[in-house]
Design a protein around this motif. Structure first.
Motif, PDB file in Angstrom:
ATOM      1  N   SER A 185       8.407 -52.026  52.526  1.00 35.33           N
ATOM      2  CA  SER A 185       8.044 -53.204  53.732  1.00 35.33           C
ATOM      3  C   SER A 185       6.745 -52.887  54.040  1.00 35.33           C
ATOM      4  CB  SER A 185       9.090 -52.896  54.714  1.00 35.33           C
ATOM      5  OG  SER A 185       8.920 -51.591  55.478  1.00 35.33           O
ATOM      6  N   TYR A 186       6.119 -53.935  54.767  1.00 38.36           N
ATOM      7  CA  TYR A 186       4.832 -53.595  55.073  1.00 38.36           C
ATOM      8  C   TYR A 186       4.571 -52.477  55.902  1.00 38.36           C
ATOM      9  CZ  TYR A 186       5.205 -55.980  59.562  1.00 38.36           C
ATOM     10  OH  TYR A 186       5.409 -56.100  61.047  1.00 38.36           O
ATOM     11  N   THR A 187       5.474 -52.025  56.986  1.00 38.72           N
ATOM     12  CA  THR A 187       5.505 -50.807  57.696  1.00 38.72           C
ATOM     13  C   THR A 187       5.402 -49.560  56.970  1.00 38.72           C
ATOM     14  OG1 THR A 187       7.632 -51.045  58.317  1.00 38.72           O
ATOM     15  CG2 THR A 187       6.063 -51.914  59.841  1.00 38.72           C
ATOM     16  N   GLU A 188       6.395 -49.569  55.953  1.00 34.54           N
ATOM     17  CA  GLU A 188       6.417 -48.239  55.052  1.00 34.54           C
ATOM     18  C   GLU A 188       5.241 -47.965  54.246  1.00 34.54           C
ATOM     19  OE1 GLU A 188      11.196 -48.345  54.360  1.00 34.54           O
ATOM     20  OE2 GLU A 188      10.013 -49.526  52.841  1.00 34.54           O
ATOM     21  N   PHE A 189       4.737 -49.580  53.754  1.00 36.43           N
ATOM     22  CA  PHE A 189       3.531 -49.512  52.805  1.00 36.43           C
ATOM     23  C   PHE A 189       2.311 -48.922  53.588  1.00 36.43           C
ATOM     24  CE2 PHE A 189       2.557 -51.910  48.721  1.00 36.43           C
ATOM     25  CZ  PHE A 189       1.506 -51.039  48.225  1.00 36.43           C
ATOM     26  N   ALA A 190       2.131 -49.620  54.855  1.00 38.08           N
ATOM     27  CA  ALA A 190       0.997 -49.140  55.699  1.00 38.08           C
ATOM     28  C   ALA A 190       0.783 -47.556  55.832  1.00 38.08           C
ATOM     29  CB  ALA A 190       1.068 -49.845  56.863  1.00 38.08           C
TER      30      ALA A 190
END
Length: 265
Positions: A185-190
């Motif tokens: 997800s974008y939060t995991e990726f960040a």
């Protein structure tokens, strides 16, 4: 309504929703990663300034607006803002000279305009909101290396390849498929990529916009040199380029925050 007609309508609806997303630079996830990373580095003043412009909309959630509105012809004038086409074979001085003399609306000459709009007391709330959304998006685009690519192949869109057996092109691989392959997800990726060293933070923040373009261009040149038409890309390509992908996303976020912090210093 018979079943066949229902299916046709459903497929049409899916198609109408799907097409704009395929045009998204970095894809939805990648752009949100850049916005999420940037949010981490905002000063208190900058965070307040962003909220005064975007309200409850976060940088991550604002990041894809300039792609979402591509289906509205009223915004067609923005199309060339997402990239700058650079000829092959330029050194750093050549890139800088090109950027100084190129008058076509492009990512390099439009980012400062968005900054100026946000700084100006004469800008309306609507103008500032649009400028902030564009700034977030364009700083993400700038760090997608195929947005500094060649005009003759439309930034790699004409370089056909396969991605895990599926027909694709070089631009799309970098826009979406390499990002999506990470299955985050974008939060995991960040959270996964946001680990720059102190030296990297200093270097990234100090770089000029010209230097940002040059760094993307250099990575773009490497991609062209190692990826040819009809190449079959899969596990090895991810192994070779995942670290570069992570760095570009983190770098884009750090530099976006530096720009916003400077606006509201």
């Amino acid at each position: 309504m018979n079943m066949l007609k229902k299916i046709k309508i459903s497929l049409l609806a899916i198609g109408l929703f799907y097409v704009p997303l395929q045009a998204s630079a970095w894809g939805i996830i990648g752009h949100r990663v850049v916005g999420q990373v940037a949010d981490y580095y905002l000063t208190a003043k900058a965070r307040k300034g962003v909220q005064s412009v975007l309200g409850s909309e976060t940088l991550a959630m604002s990041a894809n607006w300039p792609d979402f509105i591509k289906s509205d012809t009223a915004f067609n004038y923005l199309s060339s803002w997402h990239y700058v086409n650079l000829p092959e074979g330029l050194d750093q001085k050549g890139v800088f000279n090109f950027l100084e003399t190129e008058k076509t609306a492009n990512i390099y000459n439009k980012i400062p305009e968005m900054v100026a709009t946000l700084k100006s007391s004469k800008s309306t709330a609507a103008e500032k909101k649009m400028a902030m959304r564009l700034l977030v998006h364009l700083m993400g685009d700038l760090h997608q290396p195929m947005h500094t690519a060649r005009k003759d192949d439309l930034g790699g869109n004409k370089v056909t390849v396969t991605w895990f057996g599926q027909k694709s092109n070089l631009h799309r691989v970098w826009d979406e498929q390499l990002v999506d392959y990470q299955q985050l997800s974008y939060t995991e990726f960040a959270a996964a990529v946001n680990h720059p060293t102190a030296a990297q933070l200093t270097e990234w923040r100090a770089a000029s916009l010209k230097q940002d373009v040059y760094e993307s261009y250099m990575l773009c040149n490497k991609i062209y040199a190692t990826t040819k038409a009809d190449d079959k890309l899969s596990y090895r390509y991810n192994f070779d380029y995942a670290d570069a992908l992570y760095t570009q996303l983190a770098k884009g976020g750090v530099r976006l925050a530096a720009l916003i912090n400077a606006i509201y210093k």
